[in-house]
Enzyme design. Structure first.
Site, PDB file in Angstrom:
ATOM      1  NE  ARG A 159      -4.019  -1.903   0.103  1.00  0.00           N
ATOM      2  CZ  ARG A 159      -3.993  -2.848  -0.820  1.00  0.00           C
ATOM      3  NH1 ARG A 159      -3.005  -2.875  -1.709  1.00  0.00           N
ATOM      4  NH2 ARG A 159      -4.922  -3.782  -0.860  1.00  0.00           N
ATOM      5  CG  HIS A 213      -1.570  -0.594  -7.465  1.00  0.00           C
ATOM      6  ND1 HIS A 213      -2.059   0.271  -6.511  1.00  0.00           N
ATOM      7  CD2 HIS A 213      -1.693  -1.831  -6.922  1.00  0.00           C
ATOM      8  CE1 HIS A 213      -2.464  -0.400  -5.449  1.00  0.00           C
ATOM      9  NE2 HIS A 213      -2.243  -1.693  -5.687  1.00  0.00           N
TER      10      HIS A 213
END
Length: 315
Positions: free
Chosen positions: A223, A279
Site C-alpha cells: 500500500r 500498481h
C-alpha cells in the site's frame, strides 16, 4: 436474493454471478434505480457514497480486492454491515513473482549492471550468496505469508513481521514495535505487504529507514500509505547521483503510492535508483476471485456465518 454489482467491469461480474446463482436477481450499478434498489448484498470495488445511500437494507458487502482502505474511508459506508474481502484469490502467485524479481534486481546486481551498460562498462560485480541476503517481509496475511515462504524456499533467510504473534515454518517471525526494530536491523531487502490501517500508515518513516543496514533495498507492492515519501527520498540520497554512494538505501522498487496514478511532478519518477510500476504486482484473476465471491454469496444465502473484516483494525 438481490445482488448489486459495482466495478469497472461490472457487467462481466454480473453475467458470471447470475450464471452461478440462477435464482438470484443480479444487477449492476448502471441499472435503473427501480432495479438496483433494495439489494441484499453489494459486490463492489470502491463504490461511491451515493450507492450506499440508495441501499438501506444491505446485509453484506463483498469487496472485490484484498485492500479495504478505500471502502472503510467512505463516509457513507453503513455501520454494522459485515464486510468480506478477497483473500489471496489467485493474487499470491503473481505477487511472489513480482517480489522475487525485485529481490533479484538487487541481489544479482541488475540495477548496477543497467548503470554500467549506460556507460559502456564491462565489470562483473561480486555475488552475494542468497544465504547472506536476509529479507524482511512486513505483513504475514494470506499473501504475505506465501511470499515469505516462497522466498525462504528459494534459499533466502526470511524474517516476517506482523502486529500480533504468528508462526510460519521456515520464517523467523517478529511482532510488535520491538519486533519491527529487531527485523529492520538485520535485513538486506525489505518487502512491505501490510494493509492500509491506522496502525500501518507511515510505518516506513525516517526512523525505520535509518534502522536498516546501509545499502539495503526497499520493495513496496503493498500500500502506498505505508511509506513516508520525504523520508524515502532522503534515504535514497541525491537524485543527481546514479550510484548509491553513502546513501542509506541502495534503491527501491515501488508499485503502490498514496496518490495513483503517481503525479507527474513526483520526484520519485526522476530518481535513478527507483523502479516504478503502475500498481500491477498482483492483479486479481477473475476465475479464482469468482469462486470466492460465489462461495461467500451462497453461504450468506444459506444463513451461514462468513469471516468478515474488523473495521476498527482495518483488515
Amino acid at each position: 436474493m438481490q445482488i448489486l454489482i459495482h466495478s469497472t467491469d461490472a457487467e462481466q461480474w454480473r453475467a458470471a454471478i447470475a450464471d452461478a446463482l440462477p435464482t438470484a436477481s443480479v444487477v449492476t450499478s448502471e441499472a435503473s434505480l427501480e432495479l438496483r434498489q433494495d439489494a441484499d448484498y453489494l459486490v463492489a470495488w470502491q463504490p461511491p457514497g451515493w450507492l450506499f445511500e440508495e441501499q438501506p437494507h444491505l446485509k453484506g458487502i463483498l469487496n472485490l480486492g484484498a485492500g479495504v482502505d478505500a471502502l472503510l474511508a467512505n463516509p457513507s459506508l453503513p455501520p454494522g454491515v459485515p464486510i468480506v474481502k478477497l483473500r489471496d484469490a489467485g493474487m499470491a502467485d503473481p505477487m511472489i513473482d513480482y517480489v522475487r524479481y525485485a529481490v533479484l534486481h538487487f541481489q544479482r546486481d541488475f540495477d548496477r549492471y543497467a548503470r554500467q551498460q549506460a556507460h559502456l562498462q564491462w565489470q562483473e560485480q561480486p555475488l552475494v550468496p542468497k544465504a547472506d541476503w536476509a529479507i524482511g517481509v512486513l505483513g504475514l496475511g494470506a499473501i504475505g505469508a506465501r511470499v515469505a515462504q516462497a522466498l525462504a524456499a528459494d534459499g533466502f533467510p526470511v524474517h516476517g513481521w506482523s502486529l500480533r504473534p504468528k508462526n510460519l515454518d521456515g520464517i523467523t517471525c517478529h511482532h510488535g514495535e520491538a519486533g519491527l526494530k529487531a527485523l529492520l536491523g538485520q535485513v538486506t531487502s525489505l518487502v512491505t505487504l501490510l494493509p492500509d490501517t491506522p496502525a500501518t500508515r507511515g510505518i516506513i518513516d525516517a526512523e525505520a529507514l535509518a534502522a536498516l543496514p546501509r545499502g539495503a533495498s526497499l520493495i513496496n507492492p503493498g500500500r502506498g500509505s505505508l511509506i513516508e515519501e520525504t523520508a524515502l527520498l532522503e534515504a535514497l540520497g541525491p537524485a543527481d547521483r546514479e550510484d548509491e554512494g553513502d546513501a542509506r538505501l541502495r534503491g527501491a522498487v515501488l508499485d503502490a503510492f498514496p496518490v495513483e496514478p503517481l503525479p507527474a511532478d513526483s520526484p520519485l519518477w526522476q530518481h535513478p535508483r527507483v523502479l516504478i510500476t503502475p500498481h500491477m504486482a498482483a492483479p486479481t484473476p477473475r476465475d479464482a476471485a469468482l469462486a470466492q465471491v460465489i462461495a461467500t454469496l451462497r453461504a450468506w444465502q444459506a444463513g451461514e456465518s462468513v469471516p468478515s473484516i474488523d473495521p476498527a483494525a482495518g483488515y
